[in-house]
Enzyme design. Structure first.
Site, short mmCIF file in Angstrom:
data_model
loop_
_atom_site.label_atom_id
_atom_site.label_comp_id
_atom_site.label_asym_id
_atom_site.label_seq_id
_atom_site.Cartn_x
_atom_site.Cartn_y
_atom_site.Cartn_z
N ILE A 26 -7.99 7.16 -0.90
CA ILE A 26 -7.73 5.70 -0.96
C ILE A 26 -8.30 5.06 0.33
CG2 ILE A 26 -5.43 6.11 0.28
CD1 ILE A 26 -4.39 3.58 -1.09
N SER A 27 -9.12 4.12 -0.12
CA SER A 27 -10.12 3.49 0.93
C SER A 27 -9.27 2.72 2.14
CB SER A 27 -10.78 2.31 0.18
OG SER A 27 -11.45 2.72 -0.82
N GLN A 28 -9.99 2.42 3.28
CA GLN A 28 -9.42 2.06 4.30
C GLN A 28 -8.82 0.41 4.05
OE1 GLN A 28 -12.21 2.33 7.46
NE2 GLN A 28 -11.06 1.03 8.97
N ARG B 116 0.86 -1.27 -0.08
CA ARG B 116 0.10 0.21 -0.02
C ARG B 116 0.90 1.36 -0.01
NH1 ARG B 116 -3.42 2.77 4.02
NH2 ARG B 116 -5.32 3.57 3.27
#
Ligand code: SAH
Length: 216
Positions: free
Chosen positions: A63-65, A37
């Protein structure tokens, strides 16, 4: 490439947090271990890349969790022969994770800049089975339809009709549904011979699905 001890420790905690939040599918965990990530988070927030939190990316998006990425990927039940459509490329992280689990990923964003940056990362990371396109994803991608799986990573008021129409019989779509500025519900849609079945998975919070192309 080996990490310094601090980064290695953060990555271990990252995987532990995923498991704790219910990401238990070994294939999904392995994909999230392989896709770093840290590559998808740049600038100010780089040192929070392994925290289980959404982070800002260019064009006012997020950016998503990671645990939400894991749970959505798990809910999609992706198989190695599947052709997958993702709406909302953003940083490219979700598409990269999906690409390790299926045959091909088409990912669409309305922001040119995000698509260009994600494509550069896919090349850099050696992920050849992702095609990223600039378009209004609420219309889907009729040229490549139908899809085995569709994941929407922006919130719509209802599952967009064109996306439902582009899902194969036996296919699955995961989409956050609800008012854009409120908490939304993540739903899973299964297309059967005679119609669609819906189940509610959890509460989530995504940026809205916006019609038309972005300015940048
Ligand atoms: N999946 C991404 C995060 C998505 S954020 C990741 O892994 O980083 C939501 C994204 O949806 C944003 O980048 C936004 O530009 C995009 N988006 C919103 N409406 C859209 C539309 N109609 N078509 C395509 N992309 C859209």
């Amino acid at each position: 490439m080996s990490d310094d001890p601090e980064t290695a420790e953060r990555k271990m905690r990252f995987l532990f947090a995923l498991r704790q939040r219910g990401v238990t599918d070994p294939r999904v965990l392995e994909a999230m271990e392989r896709i770093d990530r840290g590559e998808f988070v740049r600038g100010h927030f780089e040192d929070r890349a392994y925290d289980d939190t959404p982070l800002p990316i260019p064009c006012g998006q997020t950016i998503s969790q990671p645990s939400v990425v894991g749970l959505m990927t798990q809910a999609l039940e992706v198989g190695p022969r599947d052709k997958v459509l993702e709406i909302g490329t953003g940083s490219g992280y979700q598409a990269a994770v999906l690409s390790l689990l299926c045959r091909r990923v088409y990912t669409i964003d309305r922001h040119r800049r995000l698509v260009a940056e994600a494509e550069a990362l896919f090349r850099h990371l050696g992920l050849p089975n992702i095609t990223a396109l600039v378009a209004d994803g609420s219309r889907g991608l009729p040229e490549q339809a139908p899809f085995d799986r569709i994941m929407v990573t922006a919130a719509a008021e209802d599952p967009p009709g064109p996306l439902l129409a582009q899902l194969k019989i036996g296919g699955i779509m995961v989409v956050p549904v609800g008012q854009s500025d409120a908490v939304q519900t993540l739903i899973r849609v299964r297309r059967g011979e005679s119609g669609f079945d819906y189940d509610e998975l959890r509460q989530v919070r995504f940026v809205p699905l916006v019609e038309g192309l972005g300015q940048t």
